[in-house]
Motif scaffolding. Structure first.
Motif, PDB file in Angstrom:
ATOM      1  N   ARG A 178     -46.372  70.761  20.941  1.00 58.39           N
ATOM      2  CA  ARG A 178     -45.934  69.554  21.633  1.00 58.39           C
ATOM      3  C   ARG A 178     -47.098  68.838  22.297  1.00 58.39           C
ATOM      4  NH1 ARG A 178     -41.289  72.338  24.935  1.00 58.39           N
ATOM      5  NH2 ARG A 178     -42.641  71.576  26.554  1.00 58.39           N
ATOM      6  N   GLY A 179     -46.955  67.530  22.394  1.00 56.75           N
ATOM      7  CA  GLY A 179     -47.956  66.726  23.085  1.00 56.75           C
ATOM      8  C   GLY A 179     -47.457  66.233  24.427  1.00 56.75           C
ATOM      9  N   THR A 180     -46.146  66.309  24.642  1.00 57.52           N
ATOM     10  CA  THR A 180     -45.571  65.878  25.914  1.00 57.52           C
ATOM     11  C   THR A 180     -44.694  66.994  26.469  1.00 57.52           C
ATOM     12  OG1 THR A 180     -43.684  64.861  24.801  1.00 57.52           O
ATOM     13  CG2 THR A 180     -45.570  63.432  25.261  1.00 57.52           C
ATOM     14  N   ASN A 181     -44.505  66.939  27.772  1.00 56.02           N
ATOM     15  CA  ASN A 181     -43.717  67.953  28.482  1.00 56.02           C
ATOM     16  C   ASN A 181     -44.200  69.373  28.195  1.00 56.02           C
ATOM     17  OD1 ASN A 181     -41.903  66.202  29.883  1.00 56.02           O
ATOM     18  ND2 ASN A 181     -40.946  65.796  27.917  1.00 56.02           N
ATOM     19  N   THR A 182     -45.518  69.519  28.132  1.00 58.41           N
ATOM     20  CA  THR A 182     -46.096  70.843  27.961  1.00 58.41           C
ATOM     21  C   THR A 182     -45.997  71.595  29.287  1.00 58.41           C
ATOM     22  OG1 THR A 182     -48.306  70.107  28.581  1.00 58.41           O
ATOM     23  CG2 THR A 182     -47.736  69.983  26.232  1.00 58.41           C
ATOM     24  N   LYS A 183     -46.260  72.872  29.236  1.00 65.04           N
ATOM     25  CA  LYS A 183     -46.190  73.691  30.443  1.00 65.04           C
ATOM     26  C   LYS A 183     -47.124  73.164  31.537  1.00 65.04           C
ATOM     27  CE  LYS A 183     -47.881  77.932  30.502  1.00 65.04           C
ATOM     28  NZ  LYS A 183     -48.084  79.367  30.299  1.00 65.04           N
ATOM     29  N   ILE A 184     -48.345  72.780  31.159  1.00 70.07           N
ATOM     30  CA  ILE A 184     -49.279  72.306  32.177  1.00 70.07           C
ATOM     31  C   ILE A 184     -48.899  70.917  32.687  1.00 70.07           C
ATOM     32  CG2 ILE A 184     -51.187  73.793  31.499  1.00 70.07           C
ATOM     33  CD1 ILE A 184     -52.451  71.386  30.069  1.00 70.07           C
ATOM     34  N   ASP A 185     -48.332  70.079  31.819  1.00 71.35           N
ATOM     35  CA  ASP A 185     -47.871  68.766  32.278  1.00 71.35           C
ATOM     36  C   ASP A 185     -46.736  68.922  33.289  1.00 71.35           C
ATOM     37  OD1 ASP A 185     -49.685  67.626  30.545  1.00 71.35           O
ATOM     38  OD2 ASP A 185     -48.184  66.870  29.136  1.00 71.35           O
ATOM     39  N   LEU A 186     -45.821  69.817  33.008  1.00 67.72           N
ATOM     40  CA  LEU A 186     -44.688  70.024  33.914  1.00 67.72           C
ATOM     41  C   LEU A 186     -45.149  70.634  35.239  1.00 67.72           C
ATOM     42  CD1 LEU A 186     -41.976  71.208  31.368  1.00 67.72           C
ATOM     43  CD2 LEU A 186     -42.308  68.918  32.359  1.00 67.72           C
ATOM     44  N   LYS A 187     -46.158  71.490  35.179  1.00 69.25           N
ATOM     45  CA  LYS A 187     -46.687  72.061  36.421  1.00 69.25           C
ATOM     46  C   LYS A 187     -47.380  70.974  37.254  1.00 69.25           C
ATOM     47  CE  LYS A 187     -48.714  76.015  38.470  1.00 69.25           C
ATOM     48  NZ  LYS A 187     -48.954  77.422  38.336  1.00 69.25           N
ATOM     49  N   MET A 188     -48.122  70.090  36.600  1.00 64.65           N
ATOM     50  CA  MET A 188     -48.769  68.986  37.308  1.00 64.65           C
ATOM     51  C   MET A 188     -47.708  68.041  37.881  1.00 64.65           C
ATOM     52  SD  MET A 188     -51.437  67.470  38.471  1.00 64.65           S
ATOM     53  CE  MET A 188     -52.822  68.259  37.670  1.00 64.65           C
ATOM     54  N   LYS A 189     -46.661  67.788  37.147  1.00 62.67           N
ATOM     55  CA  LYS A 189     -45.568  66.944  37.631  1.00 62.67           C
ATOM     56  C   LYS A 189     -44.976  67.535  38.911  1.00 62.67           C
ATOM     57  CE  LYS A 189     -41.048  65.131  36.291  1.00 62.67           C
ATOM     58  NZ  LYS A 189     -40.019  65.104  35.242  1.00 62.67           N
ATOM     59  N   ARG A 190     -44.775  68.847  38.908  1.00 59.79           N
ATOM     60  CA  ARG A 190     -44.235  69.538  40.090  1.00 59.79           C
ATOM     61  C   ARG A 190     -45.204  69.423  41.266  1.00 59.79           C
ATOM     62  NH1 ARG A 190     -42.341  73.246  37.238  1.00 59.79           N
ATOM     63  NH2 ARG A 190     -44.135  74.612  37.211  1.00 59.79           N
ATOM     64  N   LEU A 191     -46.504  69.567  41.000  1.00 60.56           N
ATOM     65  CA  LEU A 191     -47.510  69.437  42.065  1.00 60.56           C
ATOM     66  C   LEU A 191     -47.479  68.043  42.679  1.00 60.56           C
ATOM     67  CD1 LEU A 191     -50.683  71.179  40.582  1.00 60.56           C
ATOM     68  CD2 LEU A 191     -49.467  71.834  42.658  1.00 60.56           C
ATOM     69  N   LEU A 192     -47.470  67.031  41.830  1.00 64.08           N
ATOM     70  CA  LEU A 192     -47.464  65.652  42.321  1.00 64.08           C
ATOM     71  C   LEU A 192     -46.181  65.352  43.101  1.00 64.08           C
ATOM     72  CD1 LEU A 192     -48.912  63.870  39.159  1.00 64.08           C
ATOM     73  CD2 LEU A 192     -50.078  64.201  41.358  1.00 64.08           C
TER      74      LEU A 192
END
Length: 135
Positions: free
Chosen positions: A18-32
């Motif tokens: 996947r290029g979107t909603n990856t594990k690291i993207d979701l973790k960054m979303k949670r941080l923000l």
């Protein structure tokens, strides 16, 4: 080393990355979100950033260690020319996008997968610092 999959099976396996909603993207979303930043995820704009903080013109990329070449020149290169070309092409594209975005007044932050996963406090410190610097 020969590929253990048939070309059809390899194609199927690669299509699942996947290029979107990856594990690291979701973790960054949670941080923000946890730190009350207003952001847009996957905005439709040049460079396809993962996040944008429009008010301060800050762009955030979450880069996978393998795909974006973390310490690429310090490590043993992949044996297959295809993978070397792919990773090196990604690295050149990342630099080209960052240069153009900066020339348009954006501040570009890139975070490595391992930092997002193992040291999220470091990532948030960098975002807070950049947020405070921007007028």
């Amino acid at each position: 080393m020969a590929d253990i999959f048939t070309p059809e099976k390899r194609s199927w396996v690669m299509s699942r990355i996947r290029g979107t909603n990856t594990k690291i993207d979701l973790k960054m979303k949670r941080l923000l979100t946890d730190h009350k930043y207003k952001f847009e995820m996957y905005p439709k704009m040049f460079g396809n950033p993962d996040f944008v903080l429009k008010r301060k013109k800050i762009i955030i990329y979450c880069d996978g260690d393998f795909w974006h070449g973390f310490r690429y020149y310090d490590k043993k290169k992949p044996a297959k020319k295809f993978w070397r070309d792919k990773i090196e092409g990604n690295m050149r594209r990342d630099q080209r996008y960052a240069r153009k975005l900066r020339s348009e007044g954006w501040s570009v932050l890139r975070f490595w997968e391992h930092d997002i996963e193992k040291n999220p406090e470091k990532c948030i410190r960098k975002i807070k610092k950049k947020f405070a610097e921007r007028k």
